[in-house]
Design a protein around this motif. Structure first.
Motif, PDB file in Angstrom:
ATOM      1  N   ALA B  19       0.831  -1.208   0.000  1.00 30.92           N
ATOM      2  CA  ALA B  19       0.000   0.000   0.000  1.00 30.92           C
ATOM      3  C   ALA B  19       0.865   1.257   0.000  1.00 30.92           C
ATOM      4  CB  ALA B  19      -0.934  -0.014   1.215  1.00 30.92           C
ATOM      5  N   ALA B  20       1.949   1.250   0.759  1.00 29.07           N
ATOM      6  CA  ALA B  20       2.832   2.420   0.800  1.00 29.07           C
ATOM      7  C   ALA B  20       3.497   2.646  -0.557  1.00 29.07           C
ATOM      8  CB  ALA B  20       3.891   2.245   1.897  1.00 29.07           C
ATOM      9  N   VAL B  22       2.320   1.723  -3.490  1.00 32.29           N
ATOM     10  CA  VAL B  22       1.269   2.195  -4.402  1.00 32.29           C
ATOM     11  C   VAL B  22       1.037   3.694  -4.200  1.00 32.29           C
ATOM     12  CG1 VAL B  22      -1.242   2.077  -4.819  1.00 32.29           C
ATOM     13  CG2 VAL B  22       0.121  -0.025  -4.738  1.00 32.29           C
ATOM     14  N   ALA B  23       0.977   4.116  -2.946  1.00 31.32           N
ATOM     15  CA  ALA B  23       0.768   5.541  -2.657  1.00 31.32           C
ATOM     16  C   ALA B  23       1.928   6.381  -3.180  1.00 31.32           C
ATOM     17  CB  ALA B  23       0.589   5.749  -1.154  1.00 31.32           C
ATOM     18  N   HIS B  24       3.125   5.854  -3.029  1.00 27.20           N
ATOM     19  CA  HIS B  24       4.314   6.559  -3.500  1.00 27.20           C
ATOM     20  C   HIS B  24       4.238   6.782  -5.020  1.00 27.20           C
ATOM     21  CE1 HIS B  24       8.709   7.223  -2.259  1.00 27.20           C
ATOM     22  NE2 HIS B  24       8.593   7.717  -3.459  1.00 27.20           N
ATOM     23  N   SER B  26       1.580   6.669  -6.919  1.00 26.14           N
ATOM     24  CA  SER B  26       0.424   7.512  -7.238  1.00 26.14           C
ATOM     25  C   SER B  26       0.781   8.989  -7.145  1.00 26.14           C
ATOM     26  CB  SER B  26      -0.716   7.178  -6.257  1.00 26.14           C
ATOM     27  OG  SER B  26      -1.815   8.035  -6.457  1.00 26.14           O
TER      28      SER B  26
END
Lengths: 112, 112
Positions: B19-20, B22-24, B26
């Protein structure tokens, strides 16, 4: 500088859904931060941690603590097109802000 | 408008780590997009999908396709402080851009 993103464990989100909601919260809180905080966080590699919350109530309590501390933060509700009921609270991001300040809000939570 | 974030399935990332990353990706791709694309994507609820890639090679091939299409995109490498070797490619974000354009690059991938 860091950003903590808190995700609920009690609503049965799949892995991809969870990751998208974490990204949503991350960007929303980032955009509510000031230019200095944004710049410092990015130049330090935009450190992120993803943490667990067990209920909607816990997410709201943490958001209220972040508000009282004056930290950038954002709560995300799902639009409900897929796995969840519309309006379900999924994630909270706190920061980017100095690590010690973020830890006053999220320091007791477990890593996801 | 949407953003597709592609994550590798072959490197054993845990859920929070994934998740981290993916956020990075994004945020990094978002910041490389133009102001109109950003605004339109946000006003439409910043639609995101998280998709699977099976190898580093697949991620690079997709990034090359995004480059050729002129789409905002970003590849993320992990700093390697925790689960992964330093420099491991973890994720690729494509967009925000019109859905049909993103789909020319990532339309054949499975949902994560």
């Amino acid at each position: 500088m860091k950003q903590a993103i808190v995700a609920r464990t009690d609503i049965g989100m799949g892995t991809g859904k969870l990751a998208a909601q974490v990204a949503h919260a991350s960007l929303k809180a980032y955009e509510s931060a000031g230019p200095d905080a944004r710049r410092q966080w990015k130049s330090g590699g935009q450190k992120k941690v993803v943490l667990k919350a067990g209920s909607e109530r816990e997410v709201f309590d943490l958001a209220e603590q972040a508000r009282r501390e004056g930290l950038p933060h954002a709560v995300v509700r799902d639009a409900g097109h897929t796995q969840l009921d519309p309006g379900t609270v999924t994630t909270l991001a706190v920061g980017p802000a100095p690590e010690a300040m973020v830890d006053t809000v999220t320091g007791d939570l477990s890593l996801y």
